[in-house]
Design a protein around this motif. Structure first.
Motif, PDB file in Angstrom:
ATOM      1  N   UNK A 195       0.814  -1.218   0.000  1.00 36.50           N
ATOM      2  CA  UNK A 195       0.000   0.000   0.000  1.00 36.50           C
ATOM      3  C   UNK A 195       0.848   1.268   0.000  1.00 36.50           C
ATOM      4  N   UNK A 196       2.165   1.119   0.155  1.00 33.66           N
ATOM      5  CA  UNK A 196       3.040   2.290   0.179  1.00 33.66           C
ATOM      6  C   UNK A 196       2.836   3.130   1.420  1.00 33.66           C
ATOM      7  N   UNK A 197       2.494   2.477   2.541  1.00 36.11           N
ATOM      8  CA  UNK A 197       2.218   3.254   3.745  1.00 36.11           C
ATOM      9  C   UNK A 197       3.160   2.975   4.911  1.00 36.11           C
ATOM     10  N   UNK A 198       3.816   1.799   4.946  1.00 35.59           N
ATOM     11  CA  UNK A 198       4.764   1.494   6.016  1.00 35.59           C
ATOM     12  C   UNK A 198       5.979   0.757   5.440  1.00 35.59           C
TER      13      UNK A 198
ATOM     14  N   UNK B 244       7.447   8.549   3.191  1.00 32.44           N
ATOM     15  CA  UNK B 244       6.057   8.116   3.280  1.00 32.44           C
ATOM     16  C   UNK B 244       5.217   9.118   4.070  1.00 32.44           C
ATOM     17  N   UNK B 245       5.780   9.670   5.135  1.00 31.04           N
ATOM     18  CA  UNK B 245       5.075  10.696   5.922  1.00 31.04           C
ATOM     19  C   UNK B 245       4.824  11.934   5.072  1.00 31.04           C
ATOM     20  N   UNK B 246       5.815  12.322   4.277  1.00 25.63           N
ATOM     21  CA  UNK B 246       5.676  13.475   3.376  1.00 25.63           C
ATOM     22  C   UNK B 246       4.557  13.258   2.369  1.00 25.63           C
ATOM     23  N   UNK B 247       4.456  12.045   1.820  1.00 30.15           N
ATOM     24  CA  UNK B 247       3.431  11.740   0.803  1.00 30.15           C
ATOM     25  C   UNK B 247       2.029  11.855   1.367  1.00 30.15           C
ATOM     26  N   UNK B 248       1.878  11.555   2.656  1.00 30.20           N
ATOM     27  CA  UNK B 248       0.548  11.636   3.266  1.00 30.20           C
ATOM     28  C   UNK B 248       0.177  13.073   3.479  1.00 30.20           C
TER      29      UNK B 248
END
Length: 136
Positions: A21-24, A132-136
């Motif tokens: 999912x590209x989240x973790x 990943x934090x930046x993408x959110x």
């Protein structure tokens, strides 16, 4: 789609992969080589085997935000990798990731050779977490 983060180094390159999912951060590894061609082959293999859709590579900056002394070397490697894979390699500020990786490993009693063989994978996971934090 998985995202790959790379902590590029002279002798060891850390690699972190996200989950689907590209989240973790899902997994990490270290590629031990001083030969650029071998490193490119291994990265290409990991991209293919893991169906990576996006790549982010740590980029050396000084604490004041200016480019570090190795910036051109990293830029050139990212360009070579991008051309080889046919996909963009995004450069990501890696300030303090290696320092933080050493702190994390110290807190978990990783010392000496054990730490040396792990620190690059931890640094790659920190690069990936930041991205990943930046993408959110």
């Amino acid at each position: 789609m998985k995202i790959m983060a790379i902590d590029y180094g002279d002798a060891r390159t850390g690699v972190a992969l996200s989950d689907l999912t590209g989240s973790i951060v899902g997994s990490t590894t270290v590629i031990h080589t001083r030969k650029e061609e071998r490193l490119l082959e291994e990265l290409e293999r990991l991209v293919r085997e893991n169906d990576v859709g996006e790549i982010v590579m740590g980029f050396p900056r000084n604490m004041n935000g200016t480019e570090g002394p190795r910036a051109e070397l990293y830029r050139a490697f990212a360009k070579t990798l991008s051309e080889r894979l046919g996909m963009e390699v995004r450069l990501w500020d890696e300030r303090r990731t290696t320092v933080e990786a050493h702190q994390i490993l110290s807190e978990h009693n990783y010392h000496g050779k054990k730490r040396k063989n792990t620190v690059d994978a931890v640094a790659a996971s920190l690069i990936l977490e930041g991205y990943l934090a930046y993408r959110k």
